[in-house]
Design a protein around this motif. Structure first.
Motif, mmCIF file in Angstrom:
data_model
loop_
_atom_site.group_PDB
_atom_site.id
_atom_site.type_symbol
_atom_site.label_atom_id
_atom_site.label_comp_id
_atom_site.label_asym_id
_atom_site.label_seq_id
_atom_site.Cartn_x
_atom_site.Cartn_y
_atom_site.Cartn_z
ATOM 1 N N UNK A 1 0.834 -1.206 0.000
ATOM 2 C CA UNK A 1 0.000 0.000 0.000
ATOM 3 C C UNK A 1 0.866 1.253 0.000
ATOM 4 N N UNK A 2 0.363 2.320 -0.614
ATOM 5 C CA UNK A 2 1.057 3.603 -0.616
ATOM 6 C C UNK A 2 0.863 4.264 0.742
ATOM 7 N N UNK A 3 1.957 4.787 1.317
ATOM 8 C CA UNK A 3 1.880 5.466 2.614
ATOM 9 C C UNK A 3 1.965 6.974 2.406
ATOM 10 N N UNK A 4 1.878 7.736 3.493
ATOM 11 C CA UNK A 4 1.992 9.191 3.416
ATOM 12 C C UNK A 4 0.787 9.889 4.024
ATOM 13 N N UNK A 5 0.574 11.158 3.618
ATOM 14 C CA UNK A 5 -0.518 11.938 4.199
ATOM 15 C C UNK A 5 -1.888 11.479 3.713
ATOM 16 N N UNK A 6 -1.965 10.890 2.528
ATOM 17 C CA UNK A 6 -3.218 10.307 2.030
ATOM 18 C C UNK A 6 -2.932 8.858 1.623
ATOM 19 N N UNK A 7 -2.807 7.962 2.624
ATOM 20 C CA UNK A 7 -2.430 6.577 2.325
ATOM 21 C C UNK A 7 -3.563 5.809 1.656
ATOM 22 N N UNK A 8 -3.184 4.732 0.992
ATOM 23 C CA UNK A 8 -4.187 3.804 0.461
ATOM 24 C C UNK A 8 -4.938 3.191 1.638
ATOM 25 N N UNK A 9 -6.230 2.982 1.460
ATOM 26 C CA UNK A 9 -7.070 2.362 2.493
ATOM 27 C C UNK A 9 -7.744 1.138 1.887
#
Length: 194
Positions: free
Chosen positions: A104-112
């Motif tokens: 999953x992509x992480x960060x301020x708007x991560x994948x959910x």
């Protein structure tokens, strides 16, 4: 052994061999009870893990959805038809101890992504409004692995891990769902509840 007091009263005690015999019987019974309690519980890992790849920024994998990466021979990006999603054997259940979603992509708007146990629940949720949360557990790119206490998350016979993305989904690579669990006969689920 029998003792007589000076006032004519009798007092009985057990001999060393009687005590040894009694303790040995108790020890055997306690060991048999422990073996019976442990019987049927088997620690396992989800094999094969559930894998998939997003199509048009949406991820659906596990259950009756096409699973597996296109590189494994799938007909299209997103998976390989005919790979059955793992589920408890007939008459058994899984008590989840650890679950993780990799890729999953992480960060301020991560994948959910949401975890469902039944295909019908996943389909009903997908047909609803995109702003409503759903599923039995939720993972994201920043919180992608969880441990569970006994009985907190269980899969009964006929239930299977299904992963469905929620909202914007940025990951384009392979997504892998892994799970450690205890498998035991469904009528003995009480053994796994601590």
């Amino acid at each position: 052994m029998r003792w007589k007091f000076g006032i004519g009263e009798y007092f009985e005690t057990i001999t060393k061999s009687e005590l040894d015999e009694s303790l040995s019987a108790y020890r055997k019974a306690a060991q048999a009870a422990q073996r019976e309690q442990a019987r049927g519980i088997k620690y396992m890992r989800l094999t094969p893990p559930v894998t998939g790849q997003a199509v048009s920024s949406k991820l659906t994998m596990g259950g009756e959805y096409i699973t597996g990466p296109a590189a494994a021979g799938g007909a299209s990006v997103g998976g390989q038809a005919g790979v059955a999603s793992p589920q408890p054997r007939p008459g058994y259940c899984w008590l989840v101890r650890r679950a993780a979603v990799q890729g999953l992509t992480s960060g301020t708007t991560p994948d959910i992504v949401n975890l469902f146990r039944r295909q019908s629940d996943a389909i009903a949720w997908l047909a609803g409004p995109a702003t409503v949360s759903g599923g039995d557990w939720q993972f994201n790119g920043n919180n992608f692995a969880y441990t569970f206490s006994f009985g907190q998350l269980a899969f009964l016979e006929g239930e299977t891990p299904i992963i469905v993305s929620q909202g914007t989904f940025a990951a384009t690579g392979i997504i892998t769902f892994r799970m450690d669990f205890e498998e035991l006969p469904q009528e003995q689920i009480w053994k796994g509840l601590g």
